[in-house]
Design an enzyme around this catalytic site. Structure first.
Site, mmCIF file in Angstrom:
data_model
loop_
_atom_site.group_PDB
_atom_site.id
_atom_site.type_symbol
_atom_site.label_atom_id
_atom_site.label_comp_id
_atom_site.label_asym_id
_atom_site.label_seq_id
_atom_site.Cartn_x
_atom_site.Cartn_y
_atom_site.Cartn_z
ATOM 1 N N GLU A 243 27.603 37.437 -35.087
ATOM 2 C CA GLU A 243 28.448 36.509 -35.852
ATOM 3 C C GLU A 243 27.825 36.183 -37.212
ATOM 4 O O GLU A 243 28.525 35.928 -38.188
ATOM 5 C CB GLU A 243 28.693 35.238 -35.030
ATOM 6 C CG GLU A 243 29.592 35.520 -33.816
ATOM 7 C CD GLU A 243 29.732 34.333 -32.890
ATOM 8 O OE1 GLU A 243 28.682 33.844 -32.409
ATOM 9 O OE2 GLU A 243 30.864 33.898 -32.650
ATOM 10 N N GLY B 207 25.781 35.234 -31.380
ATOM 11 C CA GLY B 207 25.581 34.587 -32.672
ATOM 12 C C GLY B 207 24.915 35.506 -33.681
ATOM 13 O O GLY B 207 25.122 35.352 -34.897
ATOM 14 N N GLU C 9 29.078 36.700 -25.009
ATOM 15 C CA GLU C 9 29.141 35.305 -24.564
ATOM 16 C C GLU C 9 29.883 35.139 -23.250
ATOM 17 O O GLU C 9 29.575 34.260 -22.443
ATOM 18 C CB GLU C 9 29.804 34.436 -25.645
ATOM 19 C CG GLU C 9 28.940 34.159 -26.860
ATOM 20 C CD GLU C 9 28.996 35.249 -27.921
ATOM 21 O OE1 GLU C 9 29.479 36.361 -27.623
ATOM 22 O OE2 GLU C 9 28.543 34.996 -29.048
ATOM 23 N N ALA D 38 22.566 33.156 -29.881
ATOM 24 C CA ALA D 38 22.099 31.773 -29.850
ATOM 25 C C ALA D 38 20.963 31.661 -28.845
ATOM 26 O O ALA D 38 20.807 32.514 -27.970
ATOM 27 C CB ALA D 38 23.253 30.866 -29.440
HETATM 28 C C1 3H9 Z 1 25.738 32.912 -28.282
HETATM 29 O O1 3H9 Z 1 25.252 33.606 -29.128
HETATM 30 C C2 3H9 Z 1 26.747 31.835 -28.568
HETATM 31 C C3 3H9 Z 1 27.311 31.962 -29.954
HETATM 32 O O2 3H9 Z 1 28.538 32.627 -29.955
HETATM 33 C C4 3H9 Z 1 27.533 30.568 -30.495
HETATM 34 C C5 3H9 Z 1 26.760 30.380 -31.739
HETATM 35 C C6 3H9 Z 1 26.975 29.016 -32.359
HETATM 36 N N1 3H9 Z 1 18.303 32.819 -25.499
HETATM 37 O O3 3H9 Z 1 16.503 40.379 -21.411
HETATM 38 P P1 3H9 Z 1 15.067 40.492 -21.723
HETATM 39 C C7 3H9 Z 1 14.750 35.848 -23.382
HETATM 40 S S1 3H9 Z 1 25.309 33.036 -26.673
HETATM 41 C C8 3H9 Z 1 17.124 32.500 -24.974
HETATM 42 O O4 3H9 Z 1 14.099 40.562 -20.617
HETATM 43 P P2 3H9 Z 1 15.510 43.106 -22.857
HETATM 44 C C9 3H9 Z 1 14.800 36.287 -21.944
HETATM 45 O O5 3H9 Z 1 15.020 35.193 -21.099
HETATM 46 C C10 3H9 Z 1 24.053 34.277 -26.653
HETATM 47 N N2 3H9 Z 1 16.278 33.400 -24.429
HETATM 48 O O6 3H9 Z 1 14.767 41.718 -22.730
HETATM 49 C C11 3H9 Z 1 13.438 36.899 -21.762
HETATM 50 O O7 3H9 Z 1 12.511 35.859 -21.589
HETATM 51 P P3 3H9 Z 1 11.260 36.067 -20.627
HETATM 52 C C12 3H9 Z 1 24.620 35.633 -26.799
HETATM 53 C C13 3H9 Z 1 16.671 34.663 -24.432
HETATM 54 O O8 3H9 Z 1 14.781 43.847 -23.897
HETATM 55 C C14 3H9 Z 1 13.176 37.546 -23.112
HETATM 56 O O9 3H9 Z 1 14.024 36.884 -24.041
HETATM 57 N N3 3H9 Z 1 23.566 36.589 -26.635
HETATM 58 C C15 3H9 Z 1 17.897 35.062 -24.956
HETATM 59 O O10 3H9 Z 1 15.729 43.698 -21.532
HETATM 60 C C16 3H9 Z 1 13.436 39.021 -23.151
HETATM 61 O O11 3H9 Z 1 14.746 39.256 -22.670
HETATM 62 C C17 3H9 Z 1 23.242 37.073 -25.445
HETATM 63 O O12 3H9 Z 1 23.843 36.743 -24.443
HETATM 64 C C18 3H9 Z 1 18.747 34.078 -25.517
HETATM 65 N N4 3H9 Z 1 19.926 34.379 -26.061
HETATM 66 O O13 3H9 Z 1 16.958 42.749 -23.409
HETATM 67 C C19 3H9 Z 1 22.115 38.067 -25.401
HETATM 68 N N5 3H9 Z 1 18.016 36.401 -24.823
HETATM 69 O O14 3H9 Z 1 10.502 37.215 -21.196
HETATM 70 C C20 3H9 Z 1 21.255 37.808 -24.221
HETATM 71 C C21 3H9 Z 1 16.897 36.820 -24.226
HETATM 72 O O15 3H9 Z 1 10.577 34.759 -20.665
HETATM 73 N N6 3H9 Z 1 20.114 38.665 -24.203
HETATM 74 N N7 3H9 Z 1 16.076 35.786 -23.991
HETATM 75 O O16 3H9 Z 1 11.870 36.378 -19.285
HETATM 76 C C22 3H9 Z 1 20.153 39.943 -23.787
HETATM 77 O O17 3H9 Z 1 21.194 40.490 -23.468
HETATM 78 C C23 3H9 Z 1 18.853 40.675 -23.673
HETATM 79 O O18 3H9 Z 1 17.831 39.729 -23.645
HETATM 80 C C24 3H9 Z 1 18.543 41.663 -24.830
HETATM 81 C C25 3H9 Z 1 17.103 42.205 -24.668
HETATM 82 C C26 3H9 Z 1 19.545 42.825 -24.752
HETATM 83 C C27 3H9 Z 1 18.650 40.992 -26.164
#
Ligand code: 3H9
Length: 709
Positions: free
Chosen positions: A117, A114, A137, A75
């Site tokens: 999911e 998500g 999450e 999400a």
């Molecule tokens: C969810 O899904 C709830 C559901 O169950 C409910 C559904 C209804 N949102 O980490 P990075 C941005 S909860 C917004 O440096 P990497 C991040 O801030 C979500 N922004 O890259 C950064 O911005 P900036 C569950 C996000 O390659 C840029 O993207 N998912 C989100 O080292 C690059 O990120 C997670 O918790 C986001 N969800 O790692 C996954 N994710 O460049 C969270 C990232 O401006 N994300 N951004 O600083 C991660 O774990 C890592 O970002 C990922 C990439 C592994 C994907």
């Protein structure tokens, strides 16, 4: 092309981030929402409309695939703090699940939250070998709210699903294949993904394969009941202490199991939605989401842009193969970077390398790495007693005893030995990096890289910028820090940098409270109950009471010195502030220590009184906040959130309170300041002098966490 042809092939842009393409008879629903393809509202809308268009077209099968570096990563967290934006995710998920054509999710990068999911609503999932799958999450103080708590256990079984959801850690493609989460690994490269997924989809259509819906599969939920849930709860109790989300996740899986008996999948989903609602917007979820962005902000240094040139690191040199040097070396060997490890004599070198090997073997025994990995990593470590062997190193990390003249001497030698342009880092935890740099002819290449002990485990890394440190040296240290799995935070030069400088202030108060009548166990318990893994005295015992203690100059001037003088070294010799069981390492308070403290206090005329837990809490925590504010004010830390990242990763400040700056904001800076003023008046001492920044922000209604210097 006629209108009818168009709707039949249904190609084109669906929403700003979702488009439909065709590969002959297969429709490709493509998400392109950089950087990580999160489920923004236009992606959700695109899923609904794209599925409808693909289903009504003449395509025989549908592949959901993403552009860029990853499949949908979850999400959009930035939407959580805003009013809900339609549409919800569910209609898109239902469109996939109920589609009359086979739907295949094609996964690369990280399929998270998500994103996973959504993939779980496809009939089939294929991936390339580097793909990862997880429901993280919990790290945001939430639970999977898009059906994950109901669908994942139906595939992997409740035990593995619980482990994945409570840890939040992803699994790799081979594990995903083995547990049935994906149907096929279609190759290694991105180029393999589309071709493999299209071929799979075509086969599913041609062979008229059944289109399985995970929601209909209940067999894996059978046999998992009260006993198993209780055992799982017990197994995670220690590592999830204080966090609200893990227990809620378990309740959702309990709902999955109990509703499966009556075949009522919707009831399970409803339970998940209700419990998700309890967490969304909670103080823990807000704090953990703040932390998510804080950690990413810390990677950014305003005057060191992403494209700053960096030194290519082919070999790292480490001076000192003690606990610290050996631990640091492991970080590099772990990612395949060769290390030259230098000690002053063969015996110390052998000892250091043996400790590293033992650490790796312990990890292998626990299944973390293979025994081949142990050897591969050990082979990357080249031991030597000759500093001349540093000549081919691109990054040098000095990890010798904390003594300025020794460090200066070492850096003068490194200046002669190291190749031009090599980054010369000191692992000092407090000393002046400018003074160390002044011993070289190249202060621009000198930087601090302060690892936390144990250096192979702790994620914290302070990167210290001296007056002359070049942008290249900073960029190199920050980026290699991230590559070895650390959370680097930039800080300026001051005694103790961000973390230890704040810790000293807590130490002053903790020591003082012992004299006034509190016991080490009482202080430690208050700090532990706040959410730290241990209190200040247990921490000193763990680190070694004699760290930084000099027997030649020791003058019984503190309780700690008195303890050291009486032969107490902490956990390592079984006696410190506590007594330790040699087998279990369990600690018990020591009446002898209490007596030593009482004697010490009475010699100094300190009156004994009852110190309440509330006072202990304030006196251990508010000096941290006050010093953090001073550090910010001086520009030693770039942002309040950097201070929080340092304390969460370096000292175990409970993440669910967001870190000391965020926590103080939540209490209210006015109230925090009142208490600091109270202690300034009643106890005095520089560390209680209110930070001018704190005073200003309290008056203006500002925020420490959001403050940027
Ligand atoms: C969810 O899904 C709830 C559901 O169950 C409910 C559904 C209804 N949102 O980490 P990075 C941005 S909860 C917004 O440096 P990497 C991040 O801030 C979500 N922004 O890259 C950064 O911005 P900036 C569950 C996000 O390659 C840029 O993207 N998912 C989100 O080292 C690059 O990120 C997670 O918790 C986001 N969800 O790692 C996954 N994710 O460049 C969270 C990232 O401006 N994300 N951004 O600083 C991660 O774990 C890592 O970002 C990922 C990439 C592994 C994907």
């Amino acid at each position: 092309m006629t209108q009818q042809d168009q709707s039949q092939t249904a190609e084109g842009q669906i929403t700003e981030s979702v488009r439909l393409e065709r590969r002959d008879d297969v429709a490709l629903l493509i998400v392109n929402n950089p950087p990580v393809n999160v489920l923004s509202y236009h992606v959700r809308q695109g899923l609904i409309d794209g599925m409808a268009a693909a289903e009504s077209s003449d395509a025989s099968a549908i592949v959901l695939i993403c552009d860029g570096r990853t499949f949908i990563a979850g999400a959009d967290i930035t939407e959580f703090s805003q009013p809900p934006k339609p549409p919800a995710l569910v209609p898109g998920q239902e469109a996939m699940e109920n589609c009359s054509k086979p739907v295949v999710a094609a996964i690369h990068g990280t399929s998270l939250g998500g994103g996973l999911e959504v993939a779980l609503c496809a009939h089939f999932r294929v991936a390339i070998s580097s793909a990862q799958f997880g429901l993280p999450e919990v790290k945001l103080g939430l639970l999977p709210g898009g059906g994950g708590t109901q669908r994942l256990p139906r595939i992997t079984g409740p035990q593995r699903a619980l482990e994945m959801m409570v840890s939040g850690d992803p699994i790799g493609a081979s594990e995903a294949l083995e547990c049935g989460l994906i149907n096929e690994i279609v190759g290694d490269s991105l180029a393999d993904l589309e071709a493999g997924a299209v071929a799979f989809a075509r086969r599913a259509a041609a062979e008229n394969m059944p289109r399985p819906r995970i929601r209909d599969r209940n067999e894996r939920l059978e046999g998992f009941g009260t006993e198993q849930f209780a055992a799982f709860r017990a197994s995670i109790a220690r590592r999830t202490r204080g966090f609200e989300a893990p227990e809620r996740i378990i309740r959702c899986v309990e709902a999955a199991v109990s509703t499966a008996a009556s075949g009522d999948f919707e009831a399970g989903l409803a339970a998940e939605a209700r419990i998700f609602g309890e967490l969304m917007g909670s103080s823990q979820a807000n704090a953990q989401q703040y932390y998510f962005f804080a950690e990413r902000a810390a990677q950014k240094v305003p005057d060191v842009p992403r494209d700053t040139s960096q030194v290519d690191i082919a070999r790292v040199g480490i001076l000192g193969a003690g606990t610290m040097g050996g631990g640091i070396a492991m970080n590099f060997a772990n990612i395949g970077i060769p290390v030259t490890l230098v000690e002053r004599d063969e015996a110390s070198l052998e000892r250091g390398l043996a400790v590293v090997r033992r650490n790796y073997e312990r990890t292998a025994a626990r299944g973390g790495i293979s025994s081949d990995d142990v050897q591969t990593r050990m082979d990357l470590l080249r031991g030597s007693t000759d500093m001349g062997d540093f000549a081919d190193c691109d990054l040098m990390i000095e990890a010798v005893f904390e003594n300025m003249s020794l460090k200066k001497d070492v850096f003068a030698q490194l200046d002669d030995i190291c190749k031009p342009g090599a980054v010369l880092a000191t692992n000092t935890s407090a000393l002046n990096v400018n003074e160390i740099a002044s011993a070289t002819s190249r202060p621009q290449d000198v930087v601090g890289m302060h690892f936390f002990s144990p250096a192979n485990v702790m994620r914290m890394l302070e990167v210290v910028r001296g007056d002359a440190t070049s942008r290249t040296a900073i960029a190199t240290a920050m980026s290699i820090g991230k590559r070895i799995g650390k959370t680097p935070v930039l800080c300026g030069v001051c005694h103790g940098f961000i973390g230890n400088r704040m810790l000293f202030m807590r130490g002053v108060e903790a020591d003082q409270m012992l004299l006034e009548g509190a016991t080490p166990a009482q202080v430690d318990k208050v700090v532990y109950d706040f959410g730290f893994p241990m209190g200040p005295f247990a921490m000193r015992d763990l680190a070694g009471l004699d760290v930084g203690w000099n027997p030649d100059t020791s003058s019984s001037s503190t309780v700690r010195e008195v303890l050291c003088e009486s032969g107490r070294r902490g956990q390592k010799n079984g006696r410190g502030y506590y007594i330790y069981d040699p087998d279990t390492r369990a600690s018990t308070p020591d009446p002898e220590v209490t007596q030593m403290i009482r004697d010490f206090a009475s010699e100094r005329g300190v009156t004994l009184r009852e110190v309440t837990d509330a006072e202990i809490g304030e006196r251990c925590l508010y000096p941290i906040v006050n010093e953090g504010a001073k550090i910010l004010d001086e520009g030693i830390a770039l942002r309040g959130s950097d201070v929080d990242v340092t304390w969460i990763n370096g000292y175990g400040w409970p993440m669910y309170t967001g870190g000391p700056m965020y926590w103080a904001d939540e209490i209210g800076l006015g109230e925090v300041l009142d208490r600091i003023r109270h202690y300034d008046q009643t106890l005095g001492g520089d560390h209680w002098t209110p930070s001018p920044l704190l005073e200003r922000l309290a008056a203006e209604g500002g925020s420490l966490a959001r403050y940027e210097s």
